[in-house]
Design an enzyme around this catalytic site. Structure first.
Site, PDB file in Angstrom:
ATOM      1  N   CYS A 120       1.123  -0.844  -0.679  1.00  0.00           N
ATOM      2  CA  CYS A 120      -0.363  -0.150   0.294  1.00  0.00           C
ATOM      3  C   CYS A 120       0.949   1.472  -0.136  1.00  0.00           C
ATOM      4  O   CYS A 120       1.783   0.958   0.743  1.00  0.00           O
ATOM      5  CB  CYS A 120      -0.680  -0.157   1.248  1.00  0.00           C
ATOM      6  SG  CYS A 120      -2.004   1.771   1.647  1.00  0.00           S
ATOM      7  N   GLU A 121       0.675   2.159  -1.015  1.00  0.00           N
ATOM      8  CA  GLU A 121       1.777   3.120  -1.391  1.00  0.00           C
ATOM      9  C   GLU A 121       1.352   4.121   0.175  1.00  0.00           C
ATOM     10  O   GLU A 121       1.739   5.384   0.355  1.00  0.00           O
ATOM     11  CB  GLU A 121       1.793   4.203  -2.271  1.00  0.00           C
ATOM     12  CG  GLU A 121      -0.061   4.733  -2.133  1.00  0.00           C
ATOM     13  CD  GLU A 121      -0.144   5.286  -3.454  1.00  0.00           C
ATOM     14  OE1 GLU A 121      -0.399   6.456  -3.818  1.00  0.00           O
ATOM     15  OE2 GLU A 121       0.606   5.168  -5.185  1.00  0.00           O
ATOM     16  N   HIS A 122       0.320   4.597   1.341  1.00  0.00           N
ATOM     17  CA  HIS A 122       0.087   5.122   2.091  1.00  0.00           C
ATOM     18  C   HIS A 122       0.135   4.833   3.016  1.00  0.00           C
ATOM     19  O   HIS A 122       0.988   5.491   3.499  1.00  0.00           O
ATOM     20  CB  HIS A 122      -1.733   5.189   2.016  1.00  0.00           C
ATOM     21  CG  HIS A 122      -2.711   4.732   1.359  1.00  0.00           C
ATOM     22  ND1 HIS A 122      -3.318   4.672   0.598  1.00  0.00           N
ATOM     23  CD2 HIS A 122      -2.867   6.894   0.406  1.00  0.00           C
ATOM     24  CE1 HIS A 122      -3.937   5.501  -0.385  1.00  0.00           C
ATOM     25  NE2 HIS A 122      -3.960   6.579  -0.707  1.00  0.00           N
ATOM     26  N   HIS A 123       0.905   3.538   3.422  1.00  0.00           N
ATOM     27  CA  HIS A 123       1.766   3.501   4.315  1.00  0.00           C
ATOM     28  C   HIS A 123       2.872   1.702   4.946  1.00  0.00           C
ATOM     29  O   HIS A 123       3.395   1.879   6.028  1.00  0.00           O
ATOM     30  CB  HIS A 123       0.116   2.343   5.517  1.00  0.00           C
ATOM     31  CG  HIS A 123      -0.906   3.683   6.310  1.00  0.00           C
ATOM     32  ND1 HIS A 123      -1.949   2.976   4.999  1.00  0.00           N
ATOM     33  CD2 HIS A 123      -0.810   3.922   7.299  1.00  0.00           C
ATOM     34  CE1 HIS A 123      -3.335   4.070   6.042  1.00  0.00           C
ATOM     35  NE2 HIS A 123      -1.843   4.537   7.127  1.00  0.00           N
ATOM     36  N   GLN A 161      -4.732  -0.636  -5.329  1.00  0.00           N
ATOM     37  CA  GLN A 161      -5.259  -1.649  -5.693  1.00  0.00           C
ATOM     38  C   GLN A 161      -6.077  -0.824  -7.183  1.00  0.00           C
ATOM     39  O   GLN A 161      -5.763  -2.148  -8.305  1.00  0.00           O
ATOM     40  CB  GLN A 161      -6.637  -2.536  -5.041  1.00  0.00           C
ATOM     41  CG  GLN A 161      -6.247  -3.461  -6.407  1.00  0.00           C
ATOM     42  CD  GLN A 161      -7.755  -4.539  -4.625  1.00  0.00           C
ATOM     43  OE1 GLN A 161      -7.431  -4.685  -3.480  1.00  0.00           O
ATOM     44  NE2 GLN A 161      -8.431  -5.092  -5.037  1.00  0.00           N
ATOM     45  N   HIS A 189      -5.742  -5.826   2.828  1.00  0.00           N
ATOM     46  CA  HIS A 189      -4.890  -4.955   3.341  1.00  0.00           C
ATOM     47  C   HIS A 189      -4.490  -4.943   4.096  1.00  0.00           C
ATOM     48  O   HIS A 189      -5.638  -5.327   5.114  1.00  0.00           O
ATOM     49  CB  HIS A 189      -5.400  -3.273   2.233  1.00  0.00           C
ATOM     50  CG  HIS A 189      -5.645  -3.157   0.856  1.00  0.00           C
ATOM     51  ND1 HIS A 189      -5.463  -2.280   0.070  1.00  0.00           N
ATOM     52  CD2 HIS A 189      -6.326  -4.132   0.378  1.00  0.00           C
ATOM     53  CE1 HIS A 189      -5.893  -2.699  -1.153  1.00  0.00           C
ATOM     54  NE2 HIS A 189      -6.282  -3.157  -1.522  1.00  0.00           N
ATOM     55  N   CYS A 191      -2.671  -2.148   5.909  1.00  0.00           N
ATOM     56  CA  CYS A 191      -2.662  -1.319   5.964  1.00  0.00           C
ATOM     57  C   CYS A 191      -4.451  -1.308   7.320  1.00  0.00           C
ATOM     58  O   CYS A 191      -5.301  -0.185   7.638  1.00  0.00           O
ATOM     59  CB  CYS A 191      -2.744  -0.416   5.449  1.00  0.00           C
ATOM     60  SG  CYS A 191      -4.401  -0.692   3.633  1.00  0.00           S
TER      61      CYS A 191
END
Length: 230
Positions: A120-123, A161, A189, A191
């Protein structure tokens, strides 16, 4: 200090990271990359990441003189560049060969249950899932293992995704020269399951249907194949 923190956490559109929270927003079809993303070679990138990750570990209070931890910064740097984020580098894009459809097979071909690991590019925590890819030949076919390679290439980068689904579908269309392509991804995910809401039972499903797969009967046939238990 609080004012500086606010400035650092404010995006160009004026929205703060705190306001975004855990929302999984997407910004573009292409993975966001700097113009000079590949000006450095891999070895230099690993050296820099190693130094930065060592600093992160020290900030957290870990003792890098311990035998178990001393090599971690280098291992993480190598893992980032050579393994889990190797799909960022276009030099690692798989070489795809096409073959004439000599069998005159004009029905759909489905490669289902392709296991992939992304992040995940956020976490920067794992996304683990299955991709199902189908196409209808317009005169050429692709080696089955190459479909897996395409999924793997786009998965091995910080991802959302929805973007991953679109990237795989568009790559298949471009390679095969046909619009008749479908992609479905079902993924967990971490996250969501290991932090935040900590829902260990949910998964996320995304889909892209193009060409003949937009027709209800063709789409239903494809979904029937991927939902059939082995």
């Amino acid at each position: 200090m609080r004012q500086n923190e606010t400035l650092l956490n404010t995006r160009p559109n004026g929205i703060t990271i705190e306001e975004i929270g855990d929302e999984h927003i997407g910004t573009s079809y292409d993975t966001p990359l700097k113009e000079d993303a590949f000006a450095m070679d891999d070895e230099l990138k690993m050296e820099l990441i190693e130094d930065k990750f060592r600093e992160i570990m020290e900030i957290m209070g870990l003792d890098l003189n311990d035998d178990s931890l001393s090599g971690t910064p280098r291992r993480v740097a190598k893992m980032y560049i050579k393994e889990i984020f190797s799909g960022l580098n276009p030099a690692n894009k798989p070489k795809i060969a096409l073959f004439d459809n000599k069998y005159k097979y004009n029905e759909m071909l489905v490669e289902k249950d392709i296991t992939f690991y992304s992040n995940c590019e956020h976490h920067f925590v794992p996304i683990i899932g299955k991709a199902h890819v189908a196409y209808i030949s317009n005169g050429q076919v692709i080696g089955l293992s190459k479909i897996n390679r395409i999924v793997e290439y786009y998965a091995k980068r910080p991802q959302v995704q929805e973007r991953l689904t679109v990237q795989i579908a568009n790559e298949m269309k471009e390679i095969l020269g046909t619009e008749d392509v479908a992609v479905v991804i079902d993924a967990e995910h971490l996250c969501v399951s290991s932090r935040g809401v900590k829902d260990v039972n949910s998964s996320t499903v995304t889909a892209q249907f193009h060409g003949k797969f937009k027709e209800e009967a063709t789409r239903r046939e494809f979904l029937g194949y991927i939902n059939t238990k082995k």
